[in-house]
Enzyme design. Structure first.
Site, short mmCIF file in Angstrom:
data_model
loop_
_atom_site.label_atom_id
_atom_site.label_comp_id
_atom_site.label_asym_id
_atom_site.label_seq_id
_atom_site.Cartn_x
_atom_site.Cartn_y
_atom_site.Cartn_z
N GLU A 1 17.28 -46.75 55.86
CA GLU A 1 18.09 -46.67 57.06
C GLU A 1 18.09 -47.95 57.89
OE1 GLU A 1 17.68 -41.90 58.00
OE2 GLU A 1 16.37 -43.28 59.08
N GLU B 1 14.12 -42.60 51.92
CA GLU B 1 14.84 -42.84 53.17
C GLU B 1 15.12 -44.33 53.24
OE1 GLU B 1 16.53 -41.48 55.26
OE2 GLU B 1 15.70 -39.67 56.15
N HIS C 1 20.57 -38.13 50.76
CA HIS C 1 19.13 -38.34 50.61
C HIS C 1 18.63 -37.86 49.25
CE1 HIS C 1 19.83 -38.33 54.97
NE2 HIS C 1 18.89 -39.24 54.98
N TRP D 1 8.36 -44.39 59.13
CA TRP D 1 9.20 -45.18 60.04
C TRP D 1 8.51 -45.36 61.39
CZ3 TRP D 1 10.54 -40.43 58.01
CH2 TRP D 1 10.55 -39.34 58.89
N GLU E 1 17.64 -30.52 68.94
CA GLU E 1 16.30 -30.37 68.38
C GLU E 1 15.27 -29.91 69.40
OE1 GLU E 1 14.84 -33.67 66.12
OE2 GLU E 1 16.76 -34.03 65.13
N TYR F 1 14.31 -49.86 57.72
CA TYR F 1 13.17 -49.55 56.87
C TYR F 1 13.61 -48.81 55.62
CZ TYR F 1 13.30 -44.59 57.89
OH TYR F 1 13.70 -43.27 57.95
N HIS G 1 22.00 -46.46 55.12
CA HIS G 1 22.91 -45.77 56.04
C HIS G 1 22.39 -45.88 57.47
CE1 HIS G 1 19.97 -42.73 54.73
NE2 HIS G 1 20.14 -42.16 55.92
N CYS H 1 14.83 -37.94 65.63
CA CYS H 1 15.57 -38.85 64.75
C CYS H 1 16.89 -38.19 64.38
CB CYS H 1 14.78 -39.13 63.47
SG CYS H 1 13.21 -39.98 63.73
N HIS I 1 21.29 -39.01 62.80
CA HIS I 1 22.35 -39.87 62.28
C HIS I 1 23.57 -39.74 63.17
CE1 HIS I 1 19.83 -38.65 58.84
NE2 HIS I 1 20.05 -39.86 58.39
#
Length: 198
Positions: free
Chosen positions: A120, A118, A29, A165, A91, A108, A36, A71, A73
């Protein structure tokens, strides 16, 4: 076994949605963020309220900004639904009774005022939970439940400040139907190739 959180890698994605490599998350980032694989998740309770989170103030991207529930990955070769469950536990201390794919091909690009980008391929999921969150302060600064109708109206009208997003995802989710607990799941075969582990 999935790598520890301090050594996460992201899956790099080509224009056609195919995996083209991996890179350390903490090196990806920046001002030239490559495309990604990621995911977004909207958590709902039995009443259909949506859980909003405020990103921790020391996050690299959009610190202190209100957004959808979670959110993250997926790790290389990790099914996205499993990554969603992993990040919900990490989280928010939540174990979902259901995790369903909603928007398989959402993608986006957003740029912060600082120039950090960002970029993704970001399938969107719905999770149903039966308990309140226990936020991890390293990830989440605050949480709040809202009615889906009130939240969606606030996002669509621009009255609710929210992550970029989330602002793009909400109109697509609204188009599925009024009741988030009755949204039909999307076909996992519609996920981009990078999101379907070998």
């Amino acid at each position: 076994m999935i790598a520890q959180l301090d050594s996460e890698h992201v899956v790099l994605v080509g224009d056609a949605g195919q995996a083209i490599g991996v890179a350390p998350k903490d090196e990806v980032h920046g001002r030239d963020t490559p495309l990604h694989l990621a995911f977004s998740c909207y958590v709902f309770d039995a009443e259909g309220r949506v859980l909003l989170t405020r990103r921790a103030d020391d996050k690299l991207t959009w610190p202190g900004v209100w957004t959808n529930s979670c959110c993250g990955h997926p790790q290389p070769s990790e099914p996205i639904a499993r990554a969603v469950a992993r990040r919900l536990r990490h989280e928010l201390g939540l174990a979902a009774s259901r995790i369903d794919l909603m928007l398989p091909r959402f993608r986006y690009r957003a740029v912060m005022a600082s120039g950090i980008v960002e970029y993704e391929v970001c399938p969107v999921y719905r999770a149903i939970v039966e308990t309140d969150p226990q936020a991890n302060p390293e990830e989440v600064g605050a949480v709040r439940w809202m009615s889906w109708a009130g939240f969606a109206e606030g996002v669509l009208s621009g009255d609710l400040e929210i992550s970029p997003w989330c602002r793009e995802q909400v109109p697509e989710l609204v188009a599925i139907g009024d009741d988030p607990l009755r949204w039909p799941s999307a076909d996992v075969a519609l996920l981009p190739p990078a999101a379907i582990p070998d």
